[in-house]
Design a protein around this motif. Sequence first.
Motif, PDB file in Angstrom:
ATOM      1  N   GLU A  95       0.838  -1.195   0.000  1.00 50.18           N
ATOM      2  CA  GLU A  95       0.000   0.000   0.000  1.00 50.18           C
ATOM      3  C   GLU A  95       0.875   1.247   0.000  1.00 50.18           C
ATOM      4  N   SER A  96       1.935   1.227   0.847  1.00 46.83           N
ATOM      5  CA  SER A  96       2.847   2.371   0.882  1.00 46.83           C
ATOM      6  C   SER A  96       4.188   1.959   1.453  1.00 46.83           C
ATOM      7  N   VAL A  97       5.213   2.741   1.115  1.00 45.92           N
ATOM      8  CA  VAL A  97       6.551   2.574   1.670  1.00 45.92           C
ATOM      9  C   VAL A  97       7.031   3.964   2.059  1.00 45.92           C
ATOM     10  N   VAL A  98       7.429   4.114   3.334  1.00 44.81           N
ATOM     11  CA  VAL A  98       7.863   5.405   3.855  1.00 44.81           C
ATOM     12  C   VAL A  98       9.253   5.250   4.446  1.00 44.81           C
ATOM     13  N   GLU A  99      10.141   6.174   4.102  1.00 44.96           N
ATOM     14  CA  GLU A  99      11.502   6.166   4.641  1.00 44.96           C
ATOM     15  C   GLU A  99      11.607   7.206   5.746  1.00 44.96           C
ATOM     16  N   THR A 100      12.130   6.781   6.899  1.00 47.94           N
ATOM     17  CA  THR A 100      12.413   7.695   7.995  1.00 47.94           C
ATOM     18  C   THR A 100      13.931   7.787   8.137  1.00 47.94           C
ATOM     19  N   ASP A 101      14.403   8.530   9.133  1.00 52.66           N
ATOM     20  CA  ASP A 101      15.850   8.643   9.352  1.00 52.66           C
ATOM     21  C   ASP A 101      16.484   7.295   9.670  1.00 52.66           C
ATOM     22  N   LYS A 102      15.741   6.426  10.360  1.00 54.44           N
ATOM     23  CA  LYS A 102      16.314   5.175  10.851  1.00 54.44           C
ATOM     24  C   LYS A 102      15.838   3.930  10.118  1.00 54.44           C
ATOM     25  N   ASN A 103      14.656   3.973   9.486  1.00 53.13           N
ATOM     26  CA  ASN A 103      14.130   2.746   8.907  1.00 53.13           C
ATOM     27  C   ASN A 103      13.201   2.998   7.721  1.00 53.13           C
ATOM     28  N   ILE A 104      12.715   1.891   7.189  1.00 49.30           N
ATOM     29  CA  ILE A 104      11.747   1.887   6.086  1.00 49.30           C
ATOM     30  C   ILE A 104      10.491   1.218   6.635  1.00 49.30           C
ATOM     31  N   ILE A 105       9.334   1.863   6.477  1.00 54.88           N
ATOM     32  CA  ILE A 105       8.075   1.309   6.965  1.00 54.88           C
ATOM     33  C   ILE A 105       7.226   0.918   5.753  1.00 54.88           C
ATOM     34  N   ILE A 106       6.913  -0.375   5.680  1.00 52.86           N
ATOM     35  CA  ILE A 106       6.103  -0.903   4.581  1.00 52.86           C
ATOM     36  C   ILE A 106       4.710  -1.217   5.117  1.00 52.86           C
ATOM     37  N   THR A 107       3.692  -0.696   4.458  1.00 57.58           N
ATOM     38  CA  THR A 107       2.315  -1.032   4.801  1.00 57.58           C
ATOM     39  C   THR A 107       1.811  -2.001   3.739  1.00 57.58           C
ATOM     40  N   VAL A 108       1.404  -3.182   4.188  1.00 56.99           N
ATOM     41  CA  VAL A 108       0.949  -4.251   3.302  1.00 56.99           C
ATOM     42  C   VAL A 108      -0.533  -4.068   2.996  1.00 56.99           C
ATOM     43  N   LYS A 109      -0.904  -4.375   1.764  1.00 52.70           N
ATOM     44  CA  LYS A 109      -2.312  -4.308   1.364  1.00 52.70           C
ATOM     45  C   LYS A 109      -2.752  -5.698   0.918  1.00 52.70           C
ATOM     46  N   GLU A 110      -3.777  -6.222   1.602  1.00 51.95           N
ATOM     47  CA  GLU A 110      -4.356  -7.506   1.226  1.00 51.95           C
ATOM     48  C   GLU A 110      -5.742  -7.258   0.647  1.00 51.95           C
ATOM     49  N   THR A 111      -6.013  -7.886  -0.490  1.00 50.26           N
ATOM     50  CA  THR A 111      -7.285  -7.693  -1.177  1.00 50.26           C
ATOM     51  C   THR A 111      -7.993  -9.039  -1.296  1.00 50.26           C
ATOM     52  N   ALA A 112      -9.268  -9.055  -0.949  1.00 47.89           N
ATOM     53  CA  ALA A 112     -10.111 -10.242  -1.089  1.00 47.89           C
ATOM     54  C   ALA A 112     -11.122  -9.980  -2.195  1.00 47.89           C
ATOM     55  N   PRO A 113     -11.637 -11.038  -2.812  1.00 47.81           N
ATOM     56  CA  PRO A 113     -12.650 -10.820  -3.861  1.00 47.81           C
ATOM     57  C   PRO A 113     -13.927 -10.227  -3.264  1.00 47.81           C
ATOM     58  N   ASP A 114     -14.608  -9.423  -4.039  1.00 41.98           N
ATOM     59  CA  ASP A 114     -15.880  -8.844  -3.593  1.00 41.98           C
ATOM     60  C   ASP A 114     -16.910  -9.950  -3.375  1.00 41.98           C
ATOM     61  N   THR A 115     -17.770  -9.752  -2.393  1.00 41.95           N
ATOM     62  CA  THR A 115     -18.831 -10.715  -2.113  1.00 41.95           C
ATOM     63  C   THR A 115     -19.724 -10.864  -3.338  1.00 41.95           C
ATOM     64  N   GLY A 116     -19.998 -12.097  -3.698  1.00 48.17           N
ATOM     65  CA  GLY A 116     -20.864 -12.358  -4.845  1.00 48.17           C
ATOM     66  C   GLY A 116     -20.127 -12.418  -6.173  1.00 48.17           C
ATOM     67  N   THR A 117     -18.828 -12.140  -6.176  1.00 49.43           N
ATOM     68  CA  THR A 117     -18.041 -12.187  -7.403  1.00 49.43           C
ATOM     69  C   THR A 117     -17.720 -13.638  -7.763  1.00 49.43           C
ATOM     70  N   MET A 118     -17.809 -13.961  -9.026  1.00 48.31           N
ATOM     71  CA  MET A 118     -17.444 -15.305  -9.491  1.00 48.31           C
ATOM     72  C   MET A 118     -15.926 -15.438  -9.437  1.00 48.31           C
ATOM     73  N   THR A 119     -15.433 -16.468  -8.763  1.00 44.68           N
ATOM     74  CA  THR A 119     -13.998 -16.727  -8.679  1.00 44.68           C
ATOM     75  C   THR A 119     -13.740 -18.207  -8.926  1.00 44.68           C
ATOM     76  N   THR A 120     -12.487 -18.526  -9.226  1.00 41.96           N
ATOM     77  CA  THR A 120     -12.117 -19.930  -9.389  1.00 41.96           C
ATOM     78  C   THR A 120     -12.188 -20.606  -8.029  1.00 41.96           C
ATOM     79  N   GLN A 121     -12.659 -21.824  -7.991  1.00 43.84           N
ATOM     80  CA  GLN A 121     -12.780 -22.575  -6.736  1.00 43.84           C
ATOM     81  C   GLN A 121     -11.623 -23.563  -6.633  1.00 43.84           C
TER      82      GLN A 121
END
Length: 141
Positions: A95-121
Amino acid sequence: MKKALLALLALILVSCASSVKQADSKTLFEVLTQQSDGGANIRFFEILSEPKEIAMLQNDEKLKNKIHSNDTQTSNFVVLNMGEKTSGGYKIGVESVVETDKNIIITVKETAPDTGTMTTQEIRTPYCVVKINSKKEIIIK
């Protein structure tokens, strides 16, 4: 008339300065691959910073031309595994990557299929590999 010329000169100087700055800056991160299948069966995030660990990524068919030998000295790599999912439509990424003086902060983004969407089983194991152009400590949120 003098004010107009000064304003024009100031605008030109500011424009030149910002373009030089952008040309010198290096992208903080790059998503090397983001796949809907082929990851691990369990959810985990791994930071690879040692040359031996990074060499393991270079053997992967999807990554071998995206990782160079000098990357082991200048970059860290992050593997994001979403774990086993019972259908398609799931994704994991950054989702984002931010650099500070001391470290790198990574925010992970997880996405699920929308309810009712046809997906492979079928069982899927989404994953993502990210190159961080820094050797600072990495924090994953």
